[in-house]
Design an enzyme around this catalytic site. Structure first.
Site, PDB file in Angstrom:
ATOM      1  N   GLU A   1      47.081  65.596  -3.532  1.00  0.00           N
ATOM      2  CA  GLU A   1      47.970  66.107  -2.486  1.00  0.00           C
ATOM      3  C   GLU A   1      48.044  65.066  -1.375  1.00  0.00           C
ATOM      4  OE1 GLU A   1      46.868  69.990  -1.064  1.00  0.00           O
ATOM      5  OE2 GLU A   1      48.449  70.027   0.448  1.00  0.00           O
TER       6      GLU A   1
ATOM      7  N   TYR B   1      38.438  78.752  -5.325  1.00  0.00           N
ATOM      8  CA  TYR B   1      37.351  77.850  -4.891  1.00  0.00           C
ATOM      9  C   TYR B   1      36.124  78.697  -4.599  1.00  0.00           C
ATOM     10  CZ  TYR B   1      41.169  74.528  -4.045  1.00  0.00           C
ATOM     11  OH  TYR B   1      42.250  73.696  -4.183  1.00  0.00           O
TER      12      TYR B   1
ATOM     13  N   ASN C   1      53.960  76.626  -3.735  1.00  0.00           N
ATOM     14  CA  ASN C   1      52.490  76.644  -3.721  1.00  0.00           C
ATOM     15  C   ASN C   1      51.981  77.815  -2.890  1.00  0.00           C
ATOM     16  OD1 ASN C   1      49.749  75.226  -3.960  1.00  0.00           O
ATOM     17  ND2 ASN C   1      49.961  75.438  -1.734  1.00  0.00           N
ATOM     18  N   GLU C   2      51.071  78.593  -3.457  1.00  0.00           N
ATOM     19  CA  GLU C   2      50.370  79.675  -2.738  1.00  0.00           C
ATOM     20  C   GLU C   2      51.290  80.433  -1.789  1.00  0.00           C
ATOM     21  OE1 GLU C   2      46.698  78.154  -1.019  1.00  0.00           O
ATOM     22  OE2 GLU C   2      45.807  77.968  -3.001  1.00  0.00           O
TER      23      GLU C   2
ATOM     24  N   GLU D   1      44.475  75.073  -9.410  1.00  0.00           N
ATOM     25  CA  GLU D   1      43.540  74.629  -8.363  1.00  0.00           C
ATOM     26  C   GLU D   1      42.225  75.350  -8.602  1.00  0.00           C
ATOM     27  OE1 GLU D   1      44.535  74.508  -4.197  1.00  0.00           O
ATOM     28  OE2 GLU D   1      46.653  74.137  -4.646  1.00  0.00           O
TER      29      GLU D   1
ATOM     30  N   GLN E   1      40.331  68.490  -5.778  1.00  0.00           N
ATOM     31  CA  GLN E   1      41.388  67.551  -6.125  1.00  0.00           C
ATOM     32  C   GLN E   1      40.739  66.360  -6.824  1.00  0.00           C
ATOM     33  OE1 GLN E   1      44.241  66.967  -2.935  1.00  0.00           O
ATOM     34  NE2 GLN E   1      44.317  69.131  -2.435  1.00  0.00           N
TER      35      GLN E   1
ATOM     36  N   ASN F   1      49.405  72.921  -0.001  1.00  0.00           N
ATOM     37  CA  ASN F   1      50.043  73.459   1.192  1.00  0.00           C
ATOM     38  C   ASN F   1      51.085  72.497   1.757  1.00  0.00           C
ATOM     39  OD1 ASN F   1      48.373  75.684   0.974  1.00  0.00           O
ATOM     40  ND2 ASN F   1      46.859  74.918   2.437  1.00  0.00           N
TER      41      ASN F   1
HETATM   42  O1  AHR Z   1      43.355  71.933  -2.375  1.00  0.00           O
HETATM   43  C1  AHR Z   1      43.353  72.197  -1.007  1.00  0.00           C
HETATM   44  C2  AHR Z   1      44.293  73.324  -0.633  1.00  0.00           C
HETATM   45  O2  AHR Z   1      43.807  74.511  -1.167  1.00  0.00           O
HETATM   46  C3  AHR Z   1      45.693  73.239  -1.167  1.00  0.00           C
HETATM   47  O3  AHR Z   1      46.538  72.482  -0.366  1.00  0.00           O
HETATM   48  C4  AHR Z   1      46.140  74.665  -1.175  1.00  0.00           C
HETATM   49  O4  AHR Z   1      47.069  74.929  -2.176  1.00  0.00           O
HETATM   50  C5  AHR Z   1      44.855  75.450  -1.334  1.00  0.00           C
HETATM   51  O5  AHR Z   1      44.734  76.445  -0.395  1.00  0.00           O
END
Ligand code: AHR
Length: 497
Positions: free
Chosen positions: A26, A243, A171-172, A291, A348, A71
């Site tokens: 990103e 995450y 995205n999200e 992700e 990432q 994001n």
């Molecule tokens: O990977 C970091 C961030 O985590 C990304 O930009 C977003 O999509 C997620 O919240």
């Protein structure tokens, strides 16, 4: 302690789509600028890409890289990143509150992806933009010639189209933090219409719709159901993001979090199939876990970063040994769902919550999580096999019946190789895993790789690699049985041929 595993080469979960070993770059922090791209670096190539970083990415055999966000994509003007580099605008990047110089854009990233032998999963902005920007972008990247955008690409030195096959519709979009955040109905409609227009430009592409940003989202899994209800015919995949962290320093509970990931995947599969049934459709929606990783070490430091600088250090988690164990378990979880999870991206790749780090002195190194990722990407190609495991279990704060041994099995028919990946989550006890390998008669042990460390919090730095694998693991084959010694708190890769 003992555990048992039964497997048979005919009991197949499914063919592993290599794209489950994807990753993500990103425009965030030092992922691009100071990560993959640093024109003044002694190892920079003619385009300014760091060759040391390229080599580390190649070592991971990353098949596909998601780009440019995250994001960030929800406010991105892709047109800012094409054409003469010195004419490109500097913009306020709202997601991370930095300055985007646009030195690297679509064409440069496509060049970089070729250098690392990866395909690109391109995301379009459905936050501040919509159908028009997306259909122009795909005309620019995928149409051959004879139109405004395709000829503009050619005038930028790219005669042949990039032919990007995989596209993320935003995205999200369920997250209130997202610029242009949308309700499920708002997003489902724009995803449907944007997807329709993009497929009119190039009918060979595949589209990923946004699902929930994590399992704690209050709209999960209704968001997925509503979006799919609206956009089912246009999209091919639904995305999952997740995450984990160990803020409370409760390692048994932390290592059990792969069970939450498993539950997430199962719920999304059920949601997809509910909508399939509702629509009497023959089409099956696949999952893109685009992700996933550990992310928490850098949270506090990120609060202190002043806004509006170029490529500040953000999300620079320094991973320890226990993080590598959970990452191993997350990879095992993806393999166990190889029939439905067809793409996944470790988020990432460089500097930003990443297996690869660089510093401002010009060095680069491998974090602890690099190793399980590399092992599974390199040796986990082929067919994911069902295995029945009888393992001792434990209870933790949030989970019950957590098997101490977490394992996945991959059979590579072509190479006639069998690989067992196993994590021992017991922090004190070694566990002997007995595997009945009668259907693999004549197979011999190639190696048993182990990642272990007496210190769960051990990390790698630019100067010292404390967390590195060895291949002196103790495994033996006797009378059709493989005995694997899984030392306490360890990641194991057992390879047979
Ligand atoms: O990977 C970091 C961030 O985590 C990304 O930009 C977003 O999509 C997620 O919240």
């Amino acid at each position: 302690w003992k555990a048992k595993m039964l497997l048979d080469k005919n009991y197949k979960i499914g063919v592993i789509d290599k794209r489950i070993y994807g990753s993500f770059i990103e425009h965030l922090g030092r992922a691009v600028y100071g990560g993959i791209y640093e024109p003044n670096h002694p190892e920079a190539d003619e385009q300014g890409f760091r060759k040391d970083v390229i080599n580390l990415v190649k070592e991971l055999q990353v098949p596909i890289v998601r780009y440019p966000g995250g994001n960030m994509v929800s406010g991105y003007h892709w047109e800012d990143g094409i054409g003469n580099a010195s004419d490109r605008p500097r913009r306020l990047e709202l997601a991370w509150r930095t300055i985007e110089t646009n030195e690297v854009g679509t064409n440069e990233f496509m060049d970089w992806s070729k250098k690392v032998h990866a395909d690109v999963m391109m995301a379009v902005n459905l936050g501040t933009r919509g159908i028009d920007a997306a259909r122009n972008l795909i005309e620019y990247t995928n149409h051959s010639h004879g139109t405004y955008w395709s000829d503009l690409r050619r005038s930028h030195g790219y005669e042949n189209p990039h032919n990007i096959k995989t596209w993320c519709l935003g995205n999200e979009m369920d997250g209130p933090w997202q610029v242009g955040h949308k309700t499920a109905v708002e997003y489902g409609r724009i995803a449907q219409e944007t997807g329709k227009a993009m497929k009119l430009v190039d009918s060979s592409i595949e589209l990923v719709a946004c699902g929930s940003s994590n399992t704690d989202m209050p709209t999960f899994p209704e968001y997925e159901a509503t979006v799919l209800d609206l956009a089912y015919d246009e999209v091919d995949y639904i995305s999952l993001h997740q995450y984990y962290g160990n803020k409370s320093d409760d390692t048994p509970n932390y290592l059990a979090k792969s069970m939450d990931m498993d539950h997430f995947i199962q719920t999304v599969i059920s949601t997809c199939d509910y909508i399939k049934a509702k629509k009497r459709s023959k089409k099956k929606i696949m999952l893109s876990f685009d992700e996933w990783n550990v992310w928490y070490h850098s949270n506090e430091a990120d609060q202190k970063v002043e806004p509006w600088s170029v490529a500040p250090p953000l999300l620079e988690d320094i991973y320890n040994f226990e993080d590598a164990l959970l990452v191993g378990s997350m990879l095992i979880t993806l393999l166990k769902h190889a029939d439905r999870v067809k793409m996944a991206c470790m988020a990432q790749l460089v500097n930003v919550i990443a297996p690869i780090m660089t510093d401002n002195q010009g060095s680069s190194w491998r974090q602890s999580i690099f190793y399980p990722y590399k092992h599974v990407s390199v040796f986990g190609r082929g067919i994911s096999l069902h295995s029945i495991i009888d393992s001792p279990k434990y209870d933790s704060k949030d989970f019950t019946d957590v098997p101490y041994i977490d394992s996945a099995v991959v059979y590579n028919e072509e190479k006639e190789e069998l690989t067992i990946f196993a994590v021992n989550k017991h922090l004190e006890e070694n566990i002997v895993l007995d595997v009945d390998i009668r259907s693999f008669q004549g197979y011999e042990l190639i190696e048993h790789i182990v990642l272990e460390n007496n210190d769960l919090k051990a990390t790698n730095t630019v100067h010292r690699s404390n967390v590195v694998p060895h291949n002196q693991g103790e495994s033996v084959i006797e009378d059709g049985e493989l005995q694997i010694q899984c030392t306490s708190a360890s990641w194991n890769v057992i390879r047979l041929r």
